[in-house]
Scaffold this motif. Structure first.
Motif, PDB file in Angstrom:
ATOM      1  N   UNK A   1       0.787  -1.016  -0.023  1.00  0.00           N
ATOM      2  CA  UNK A   1       0.043   0.067   0.065  1.00  0.00           C
ATOM      3  C   UNK A   1       0.755   1.179  -0.119  1.00  0.00           C
ATOM      4  N   UNK A   2       2.263   1.197   0.553  1.00  0.00           N
ATOM      5  CA  UNK A   2       2.996   2.248   0.340  1.00  0.00           C
ATOM      6  C   UNK A   2       4.370   1.985   0.239  1.00  0.00           C
ATOM      7  N   UNK A   3       5.271   2.952   0.052  1.00  0.00           N
ATOM      8  CA  UNK A   3       6.631   2.577   0.346  1.00  0.00           C
ATOM      9  C   UNK A   3       7.148   2.031   1.674  1.00  0.00           C
ATOM     10  N   UNK A   4       6.399   2.608   2.780  1.00  0.00           N
ATOM     11  CA  UNK A   4       6.973   2.026   3.801  1.00  0.00           C
ATOM     12  C   UNK A   4       6.744   0.520   4.183  1.00  0.00           C
ATOM     13  N   UNK A   5       5.577   0.228   3.633  1.00  0.00           N
ATOM     14  CA  UNK A   5       5.273  -1.369   3.906  1.00  0.00           C
ATOM     15  C   UNK A   5       6.328  -2.092   2.700  1.00  0.00           C
ATOM     16  N   UNK A   6       6.626  -1.676   1.747  1.00  0.00           N
ATOM     17  CA  UNK A   6       7.647  -2.482   0.693  1.00  0.00           C
ATOM     18  C   UNK A   6       8.958  -2.249   1.610  1.00  0.00           C
ATOM     19  N   UNK A   7       9.435  -1.214   1.982  1.00  0.00           N
ATOM     20  CA  UNK A   7      10.500  -1.126   2.585  1.00  0.00           C
ATOM     21  C   UNK A   7      10.705  -2.266   3.997  1.00  0.00           C
ATOM     22  N   UNK A   8       9.463  -2.407   4.728  1.00  0.00           N
ATOM     23  CA  UNK A   8       9.448  -3.208   5.662  1.00  0.00           C
ATOM     24  C   UNK A   8       9.683  -4.689   5.253  1.00  0.00           C
TER      25      UNK A   8
ATOM     26  N   UNK B   1      13.410  -9.519   4.283  1.00  0.00           N
ATOM     27  CA  UNK B   1      14.232 -10.464   3.353  1.00  0.00           C
ATOM     28  C   UNK B   1      15.521 -10.181   3.654  1.00  0.00           C
ATOM     29  N   UNK B   2      15.994  -8.977   3.725  1.00  0.00           N
ATOM     30  CA  UNK B   2      17.659  -8.723   4.079  1.00  0.00           C
ATOM     31  C   UNK B   2      18.033  -9.334   5.414  1.00  0.00           C
ATOM     32  N   UNK B   3      17.145  -9.188   6.444  1.00  0.00           N
ATOM     33  CA  UNK B   3      17.583  -9.778   7.937  1.00  0.00           C
ATOM     34  C   UNK B   3      17.613 -11.113   7.851  1.00  0.00           C
ATOM     35  N   UNK B   4      16.712 -11.989   7.005  1.00  0.00           N
ATOM     36  CA  UNK B   4      16.553 -13.064   7.200  1.00  0.00           C
ATOM     37  C   UNK B   4      15.369 -13.870   7.935  1.00  0.00           C
ATOM     38  N   UNK B   5      14.608 -12.841   8.053  1.00  0.00           N
ATOM     39  CA  UNK B   5      13.117 -13.133   8.720  1.00  0.00           C
ATOM     40  C   UNK B   5      12.369 -14.110   7.814  1.00  0.00           C
ATOM     41  N   UNK B   6      12.585 -13.792   6.232  1.00  0.00           N
ATOM     42  CA  UNK B   6      12.008 -14.592   5.470  1.00  0.00           C
ATOM     43  C   UNK B   6      13.226 -15.675   4.888  1.00  0.00           C
ATOM     44  N   UNK B   7      12.947 -16.872   5.202  1.00  0.00           N
ATOM     45  CA  UNK B   7      13.872 -18.089   4.851  1.00  0.00           C
ATOM     46  C   UNK B   7      13.302 -19.242   4.529  1.00  0.00           C
ATOM     47  N   UNK B   8      13.597 -19.788   3.375  1.00  0.00           N
ATOM     48  CA  UNK B   8      13.326 -21.183   3.149  1.00  0.00           C
ATOM     49  C   UNK B   8      14.211 -22.242   3.168  1.00  0.00           C
ATOM     50  N   UNK B   9      13.660 -23.057   4.316  1.00  0.00           N
ATOM     51  CA  UNK B   9      14.581 -23.976   4.717  1.00  0.00           C
ATOM     52  C   UNK B   9      15.312 -25.084   3.948  1.00  0.00           C
ATOM     53  N   UNK B  10      16.335 -25.294   3.854  1.00  0.00           N
ATOM     54  CA  UNK B  10      16.936 -26.137   3.115  1.00  0.00           C
ATOM     55  C   UNK B  10      17.060 -27.547   3.455  1.00  0.00           C
TER      56      UNK B  10
END
Length: 60
Positions: A18-25, A30-39
């Motif tokens: 909905x906004x740049x803020x939510x896109x940045x969140x 992704x960058x800090x690893x909160x979203x990770x696909x288990x290997x």
């Protein structure tokens, strides 16, 4: 469609957000690893620290 971060209606410019803020969140997650696909690769399982080898002890 609703924003996956806050649930508000999306804006075409930032879709699916909905906004740049939510896109940045989302990007930060992704960058800090909160979203990770288990290997399931064997070499990744060895690198996770669950090895049977004892830790090396350093003198105090």
């Amino acid at each position: 469609m609703s924003c996956p971060i806050c649930g508000s209606d999306t804006v075409i410019k930032f879709r699916p957000f909905c906004s740049k803020r939510c896109a940045d969140i989302d990007l930060a997650k992704w960058l800090n690893g909160s979203y990770a696909v288990p290997s399931q690769r064997e070499e990744d399982l060895d690198a996770d620290g669950s090895q049977d080898e004892p830790e090396q002890q350093r003198p105090h």
